[in-house]
Design an enzyme around this catalytic site. Structure first.
Site, PDB file in Angstrom:
ATOM      1  N   GLY A  46       0.834  -1.184   0.000  1.00 18.53           N
ATOM      2  CA  GLY A  46       0.000   0.000   0.000  1.00 18.53           C
ATOM      3  C   GLY A  46       0.873   1.239   0.000  1.00 18.53           C
ATOM      4  N   GLN A  51       2.832  10.005   1.323  1.00 19.12           N
ATOM      5  CA  GLN A  51       4.170   9.423   1.491  1.00 19.12           C
ATOM      6  C   GLN A  51       5.130   9.818   0.380  1.00 19.12           C
ATOM      7  OE1 GLN A  51       2.318   5.328   2.155  1.00 19.12           O
ATOM      8  NE2 GLN A  51       4.246   5.125   3.243  1.00 19.12           N
ATOM      9  N   CYS A 111       5.817  -0.110   7.431  1.00 18.61           N
ATOM     10  CA  CYS A 111       5.456   1.046   6.609  1.00 18.61           C
ATOM     11  C   CYS A 111       6.654   1.449   5.762  1.00 18.61           C
ATOM     12  CB  CYS A 111       5.033   2.206   7.517  1.00 18.61           C
ATOM     13  SG  CYS A 111       4.597   3.704   6.623  1.00 18.61           S
ATOM     14  N   LEU A 112       6.419   1.765   4.511  1.00 21.22           N
ATOM     15  CA  LEU A 112       7.522   2.190   3.630  1.00 21.22           C
ATOM     16  C   LEU A 112       8.131   3.502   4.113  1.00 21.22           C
ATOM     17  CD1 LEU A 112       5.941   1.274   0.172  1.00 21.22           C
ATOM     18  CD2 LEU A 112       7.804   0.083   1.339  1.00 21.22           C
ATOM     19  N   HIS A 153      -4.613   1.740   7.288  1.00 15.38           N
ATOM     20  CA  HIS A 153      -3.246   2.265   7.429  1.00 15.38           C
ATOM     21  C   HIS A 153      -3.013   3.413   6.431  1.00 15.38           C
ATOM     22  CE1 HIS A 153       1.278   1.496   7.923  1.00 15.38           C
ATOM     23  NE2 HIS A 153       1.228   2.271   6.851  1.00 15.38           N
ATOM     24  N   GLU A 154      -3.452   3.231   5.183  1.00 12.15           N
ATOM     25  CA  GLU A 154      -3.187   4.256   4.156  1.00 12.15           C
ATOM     26  C   GLU A 154      -4.033   5.505   4.388  1.00 12.15           C
ATOM     27  OE1 GLU A 154      -0.593   3.628   2.651  1.00 12.15           O
ATOM     28  OE2 GLU A 154      -0.561   1.462   2.906  1.00 12.15           O
ATOM     29  N   HIS A 157      -2.406   7.781   6.709  1.00 18.44           N
ATOM     30  CA  HIS A 157      -1.374   8.627   6.082  1.00 18.44           C
ATOM     31  C   HIS A 157      -1.977   9.926   5.533  1.00 18.44           C
ATOM     32  CE1 HIS A 157       2.323   6.331   6.207  1.00 18.44           C
ATOM     33  NE2 HIS A 157       1.762   5.261   5.698  1.00 18.44           N
TER      34      HIS A 157
HETATM   35 ZN    ZN Z   1       2.585   3.352   5.676  1.00 15.67          ZN
END
Ligand code: ZN
Length: 203
Positions: A46, A51, A111-112, A153-154, A157
């Site tokens: 995701g 991000q 998480c990225l 989660h997204e 963000h």
């Molecule tokens: Zn993330």
């Protein structure tokens, strides 16, 4: 297509709240394609526009489980649920809103934007989502499993929130202090022996 740079915690830009998308333009479609390419290149499932330094309410997802030996180890929730199977992925959601949450589940999230750190987070088990597609169509669906976790989660963000904010206050401050002190491992210096990211997935 192009790879985008992913912002990393504690970059303050990750704390900004994204604004609703008013119109799907060809440029936005290209941006979404770049997001998907970027997410895949980092083995993520995701990615939110926030991000990659863009303040549109747009997220991309692909939580389909890979075939292969490590699939079960990486995807601790097991196979896709019946509800997940109904959703065609990869998925691009514009202005996603969760209309209803039911039940609770936990997952060892990564998480990225917080690479190589993983913590168990509690989320709703079943969610009703409304969003717009890249064709400008409104869609509504119900899902659970890894896809529901990833969507929650997204969307966080898009509101400037990270999974490390959702831990207990003590754990949250410990993880944040550790990252600020030690930073992130250099992927180029990875010796393969201590690679947490091989056994978990980042959202
Ligand atoms: Zn993330």
């Amino acid at each position: 297509m192009a790879l985008l740079e992913i912002l990393k915690y504690p970059d303050p830009k990750l704390r900004r709240k994204c604004k609703p998308v008013e119109q799907v333009t060809p440029e936005l479609k290209e941006f979404a394609a770049n997001m998907l390419e970027t997410m895949k290149s980092f083995n993520g499932i995701g990615l939110a526009a926030a991000q990659v330094d863009r303040l549109d309410r747009l997220i991309v997802l692909d939580t389909r489980r890979p075939e292969g030996d490590d699939a079960e180890a990486r995807y601790e929730l097991g196979g896709e649920t019946e509800l997940e199977k109904k959703i065609t992925q990869p998925l691009v959601l514009i202005n996603p809103v969760i209309k209803k949450k039911q039940g609770k589940t936990t997952y060892n999230e990564g998480c990225l934007s917080v690479p190589s750190y993983f913590e168990v987070v509690e989320r709703a088990l079943l969610i009703d989502v409304e969003a717009m597609t890249l064709d400008g169509e409104k869609i509504a669906f119900q899902t659970d499993g890894l896809l529901a976790i990833c969507i929650q989660h997204e969307i966080d963000h898009l509101d400037g929130k990270l999974f490390i904010d959702r831990l207990s206050p003590l754990k949250s401050s410990r993880v944040k202090a550790k990252i600020k002190k030690f930073g992130y491992p250099d992927p180029d210096e990875d010796d393969g022996e201590n690679d947490v990211t091989d056994s978990h997935i980042e959202l």
